[in-house]
Motif scaffolding. Sequence first.
Motif, PDB file in Angstrom:
ATOM      1  N   LEU A 146       0.839  -1.200   0.000  1.00  0.00           N
ATOM      2  CA  LEU A 146       0.000   0.000   0.000  1.00  0.00           C
ATOM      3  C   LEU A 146       0.869   1.242   0.000  1.00  0.00           C
ATOM      4  CD1 LEU A 146      -2.538  -1.016   2.805  1.00  0.00           C
ATOM      5  CD2 LEU A 146      -2.960  -1.030   0.351  1.00  0.00           C
ATOM      6  N   SER A 147       0.391   2.264  -0.706  1.00  0.00           N
ATOM      7  CA  SER A 147       1.108   3.541  -0.653  1.00  0.00           C
ATOM      8  C   SER A 147       0.735   4.213   0.667  1.00  0.00           C
ATOM      9  CB  SER A 147       0.694   4.427  -1.820  1.00  0.00           C
ATOM     10  OG  SER A 147      -0.630   4.871  -1.620  1.00  0.00           O
ATOM     11  N   GLU A 175     -16.336  -2.729   4.419  1.00  0.00           N
ATOM     12  CA  GLU A 175     -17.536  -2.596   3.617  1.00  0.00           C
ATOM     13  C   GLU A 175     -17.798  -1.126   3.282  1.00  0.00           C
ATOM     14  OE1 GLU A 175     -20.606  -4.897   5.306  1.00  0.00           O
ATOM     15  OE2 GLU A 175     -21.987  -4.552   3.637  1.00  0.00           O
ATOM     16  N   ALA A 176     -17.635  -0.285   4.285  1.00  0.00           N
ATOM     17  CA  ALA A 176     -17.863   1.150   4.078  1.00  0.00           C
ATOM     18  C   ALA A 176     -16.931   1.702   3.007  1.00  0.00           C
ATOM     19  CB  ALA A 176     -17.662   1.894   5.396  1.00  0.00           C
ATOM     20  N   LEU A 177     -15.681   1.247   3.071  1.00  0.00           N
ATOM     21  CA  LEU A 177     -14.718   1.756   2.099  1.00  0.00           C
ATOM     22  C   LEU A 177     -15.063   1.275   0.690  1.00  0.00           C
ATOM     23  CD1 LEU A 177     -10.928   1.952   2.717  1.00  0.00           C
ATOM     24  CD2 LEU A 177     -11.787   1.342   0.474  1.00  0.00           C
ATOM     25  N   LEU A 178     -15.407   0.003   0.594  1.00  0.00           N
ATOM     26  CA  LEU A 178     -15.672  -0.557  -0.736  1.00  0.00           C
ATOM     27  C   LEU A 178     -16.938   0.026  -1.360  1.00  0.00           C
ATOM     28  CD1 LEU A 178     -14.698  -4.294  -0.168  1.00  0.00           C
ATOM     29  CD2 LEU A 178     -13.499  -2.609  -1.566  1.00  0.00           C
ATOM     30  N   THR A 179     -17.866   0.479  -0.531  1.00  0.00           N
ATOM     31  CA  THR A 179     -19.104   1.032  -1.079  1.00  0.00           C
ATOM     32  C   THR A 179     -19.107   2.558  -1.009  1.00  0.00           C
ATOM     33  OG1 THR A 179     -20.115   0.742   1.085  1.00  0.00           O
ATOM     34  CG2 THR A 179     -20.510  -0.996  -0.516  1.00  0.00           C
ATOM     35  N   SER A 180     -17.981   3.121  -0.602  1.00  0.00           N
ATOM     36  CA  SER A 180     -17.913   4.578  -0.436  1.00  0.00           C
ATOM     37  C   SER A 180     -18.010   5.294  -1.784  1.00  0.00           C
ATOM     38  CB  SER A 180     -16.597   4.938   0.247  1.00  0.00           C
ATOM     39  OG  SER A 180     -16.403   6.331   0.218  1.00  0.00           O
ATOM     40  N   ASP A 181     -18.756   6.390  -1.806  1.00  0.00           N
ATOM     41  CA  ASP A 181     -18.710   7.223  -3.015  1.00  0.00           C
ATOM     42  C   ASP A 181     -17.672   8.325  -2.800  1.00  0.00           C
ATOM     43  OD1 ASP A 181     -19.943   8.882  -1.223  1.00  0.00           O
ATOM     44  OD2 ASP A 181     -21.948   8.560  -2.084  1.00  0.00           O
ATOM     45  N   GLN A 182     -17.426   9.056  -3.849  1.00  0.00           N
ATOM     46  CA  GLN A 182     -16.368  10.053  -3.771  1.00  0.00           C
ATOM     47  C   GLN A 182     -16.755  11.187  -2.817  1.00  0.00           C
ATOM     48  OE1 GLN A 182     -13.372   9.563  -4.740  1.00  0.00           O
ATOM     49  NE2 GLN A 182     -12.774  11.531  -3.871  1.00  0.00           N
ATOM     50  N   GLU A 183     -18.050  11.388  -2.680  1.00  0.00           N
ATOM     51  CA  GLU A 183     -18.503  12.447  -1.767  1.00  0.00           C
ATOM     52  C   GLU A 183     -17.998  12.187  -0.352  1.00  0.00           C
ATOM     53  OE1 GLU A 183     -22.836  14.222  -0.726  1.00  0.00           O
ATOM     54  OE2 GLU A 183     -22.553  13.404  -2.741  1.00  0.00           O
ATOM     55  N   GLU A 184     -18.181  10.935   0.080  1.00  0.00           N
ATOM     56  CA  GLU A 184     -17.699  10.609   1.423  1.00  0.00           C
ATOM     57  C   GLU A 184     -16.172  10.697   1.481  1.00  0.00           C
ATOM     58  OE1 GLU A 184     -18.615   6.730   3.059  1.00  0.00           O
ATOM     59  OE2 GLU A 184     -17.556   7.253   4.909  1.00  0.00           O
ATOM     60  N   ALA A 185     -15.547  10.161   0.432  1.00  0.00           N
ATOM     61  CA  ALA A 185     -14.084  10.177   0.403  1.00  0.00           C
ATOM     62  C   ALA A 185     -13.578  11.608   0.525  1.00  0.00           C
ATOM     63  CB  ALA A 185     -13.586   9.540  -0.890  1.00  0.00           C
ATOM     64  N   ASP A 186     -14.211  12.524  -0.161  1.00  0.00           N
ATOM     65  CA  ASP A 186     -13.820  13.925  -0.089  1.00  0.00           C
ATOM     66  C   ASP A 186     -13.890  14.434   1.351  1.00  0.00           C
ATOM     67  OD1 ASP A 186     -13.187  14.239  -2.713  1.00  0.00           O
ATOM     68  OD2 ASP A 186     -15.186  14.917  -3.332  1.00  0.00           O
ATOM     69  N   MET A 187     -14.937  14.003   2.039  1.00  0.00           N
ATOM     70  CA  MET A 187     -15.070  14.433   3.436  1.00  0.00           C
ATOM     71  C   MET A 187     -13.898  13.966   4.283  1.00  0.00           C
ATOM     72  SD  MET A 187     -19.094  14.256   4.500  1.00  0.00           S
ATOM     73  CE  MET A 187     -18.930  12.567   4.954  1.00  0.00           C
ATOM     74  N   HIS A 188     -13.372  12.789   3.939  1.00  0.00           N
ATOM     75  CA  HIS A 188     -12.241  12.249   4.705  1.00  0.00           C
ATOM     76  C   HIS A 188     -10.903  12.675   4.122  1.00  0.00           C
ATOM     77  CE1 HIS A 188     -15.310   9.980   6.554  1.00  0.00           C
ATOM     78  NE2 HIS A 188     -15.378   8.988   5.682  1.00  0.00           N
ATOM     79  N   GLY A 189     -10.944  13.474   3.080  1.00  0.00           N
ATOM     80  CA  GLY A 189      -9.705  13.927   2.454  1.00  0.00           C
ATOM     81  C   GLY A 189      -9.008  12.833   1.665  1.00  0.00           C
ATOM     82  N   ARG A 245      -8.363  11.093  -1.897  1.00  0.00           N
ATOM     83  CA  ARG A 245      -8.516  11.455  -3.312  1.00  0.00           C
ATOM     84  C   ARG A 245      -9.105  10.310  -4.130  1.00  0.00           C
ATOM     85  NH1 ARG A 245      -2.717  13.827  -4.541  1.00  0.00           N
ATOM     86  NH2 ARG A 245      -3.314  13.015  -6.583  1.00  0.00           N
ATOM     87  N   GLU A 246      -9.649  10.677  -5.255  1.00  0.00           N
ATOM     88  CA  GLU A 246     -10.339   9.700  -6.095  1.00  0.00           C
ATOM     89  C   GLU A 246      -9.408   8.556  -6.524  1.00  0.00           C
ATOM     90  OE1 GLU A 246     -12.472  11.529  -9.244  1.00  0.00           O
ATOM     91  OE2 GLU A 246     -13.417   9.657  -9.883  1.00  0.00           O
ATOM     92  N   THR A 247      -8.208   8.926  -6.974  1.00  0.00           N
ATOM     93  CA  THR A 247      -7.279   7.886  -7.441  1.00  0.00           C
ATOM     94  C   THR A 247      -6.924   6.929  -6.308  1.00  0.00           C
ATOM     95  OG1 THR A 247      -5.550   9.501  -7.035  1.00  0.00           O
ATOM     96  CG2 THR A 247      -6.177   9.141  -9.327  1.00  0.00           C
ATOM     97  N   THR A 248      -6.762   7.488  -5.126  1.00  0.00           N
ATOM     98  CA  THR A 248      -6.427   6.653  -3.970  1.00  0.00           C
ATOM     99  C   THR A 248      -7.570   5.691  -3.678  1.00  0.00           C
ATOM    100  OG1 THR A 248      -5.215   8.517  -3.067  1.00  0.00           O
ATOM    101  CG2 THR A 248      -5.700   6.705  -1.560  1.00  0.00           C
ATOM    102  N   LEU A 249      -8.772   6.223  -3.638  1.00  0.00           N
ATOM    103  CA  LEU A 249      -9.938   5.392  -3.320  1.00  0.00           C
ATOM    104  C   LEU A 249     -10.103   4.279  -4.357  1.00  0.00           C
ATOM    105  CD1 LEU A 249     -12.401   5.065  -1.401  1.00  0.00           C
ATOM    106  CD2 LEU A 249     -13.710   6.381  -3.070  1.00  0.00           C
TER     107      LEU A 249
END
Length: 500
Positions: free
Chosen positions: A240-241, A261-275, A277-281
Amino acid sequence: MPIGQIVGGEYGEVLIRQKSGETIEIGDLLSIEDVILQILDLEYGSLLEQNDIERMSGMELEGYEETSLMEEEIRNYIYAKAKPLVRIKDGKARIPKVLPSFFGNLERVSQEDFDFLEEPENSLYLGKVRSGSQVLNVPIHINGKEALSHHIMIPATTGRGKSNLVKVMLWHLIPKEYAGLLVIDPHDEYYGRNEVGAKDHPEAGKKVDYYSTNPPAGGYQLRINLSILKPWNLQGIVELSEAQSQALYVYYSQHGKNWLEALLTSDQEEADMHGVRETTLDALKRKLKLTFDLSVKTGEVRARGNIFVNQGSESLVKDIVDAIEEGKKVILDTSSMPENKELLIAGIITDRIFKNYKDYKEKGELEEKPTVGIVIEEAPRVLGDRAGRNVFHQIAREGRKFRVGLVAITQLSSMIPREILANMNTKIILGNEMKSERDAIIGSAAQDLSKDSKNIASLDKGEAIVSSIFTKFAVPIKIDLFEDMVEEERGEDKKLEFFG
Ligand SMILES: Nc1ncnc2c1ncn2[C@@H]1O[C@H](COP(=O)(O)OP(=O)(O)OP(=O)(O)O)[C@@H](O)[C@H]1O
Ligand SMILES: [Mg+2]
């Protein structure tokens, strides 16, 4: 009957002249006074100048009559170099700090020379004393409880008897309550599904648990519920990076045990909240799905494989850990899974054990618990520099404080960092023809083996040197061939039944 005489040398390298007609081998044990010496090297010796020797050889080869100056057996001989191995004083083994008498006669050791050996408490049988390639009827035991918590390393080239040794150790540990074992078995060779193995031990029914993706009757299904997984279980096992690794922890802190499960079903909106990035997710999702055989459909995570599941087997890790904490021996057949899954499972269980034992220590309950040994094949996979910090590294560094130790099997000791090698306080060294490997082992041994390189190179299958902080000297042993040992034990049981 003397077989040689001391004619020179120094401490650590005594020169011996071999008596004619006798044969001294590398590794032989000889006794003189209260000292046992071990042969390290052999050389020709002669009283004649090299010129004369070559001239005489020429005359003999070319058919001239031999010119004899002296009796052949006096003129030419074999020199053996030996090191004092142990001194026996008042019935106890000491490190020899004296030289035996000059011109002293040496004899082969006999069984009685080892009367000073005592069976330690919490003993673990390893094999019999070996003088060169001759086996003496003197069993060697170490304190298994201590040795296991201070790590045991079994280094050797392929085919020299590492697995056989583990089989022998496991067999003798089965009835012992002082240690629980987790055996990670990528070759499915220890339980004995189709041959003799741990399952054949008279106490196996109560003391051995076997887990497999394809268990036979009496075995358990090896399957891990994903809710058990924690972000740190991936450390050093899934590449992992920095950003990906951080993202795992963010989701863990937000979602607790449902993080995956939360991570695998996460949308980018949530990811943005956690800082995140899209490529990382995206990359992370891909890696996790691949590693755990998962797919995501309509916002639902589904297990596609049979090893990581999201339903059932919630108590598997706890069951295994409980059994080990009762002193049982748990064997995991990981033969049908890819390496990263094997190491993940091994890591998850090991992590739980280690956490529990840290807890016990804190609460002052450690003394009541059995020591835990974790048997791992090709140890550089988890202990090598490239593996990064994982639970095996931690155990290698500080496990002994918590009575959790590794039994690290390896062909490549040189791939394990030096400080970890040095922490492996018992090494059962089998044959190795690679000098760089021997050097790594010798450089980290509990006794000075600096002159034993040839000795180690010349070890045959099942022949070993035990170098341990729990033995007074580096003990040469021959390990029993497992199948023969079991056969013999059964024979003895039969005899007992018959006469008993
Ligand atoms: N103590 C022993 N006495 C006699 N023969 C032995 C002994 N140990 C091993 N052997 C022989 O050597 C063979 C290989 O042994 P083993 O499988 O234990 O080696 P290994 O070091 O584990 O090899 P690998 O690196 O391939 O796993 C055995 O099948 C057996 O025939
Ligand atoms: Mg093997």
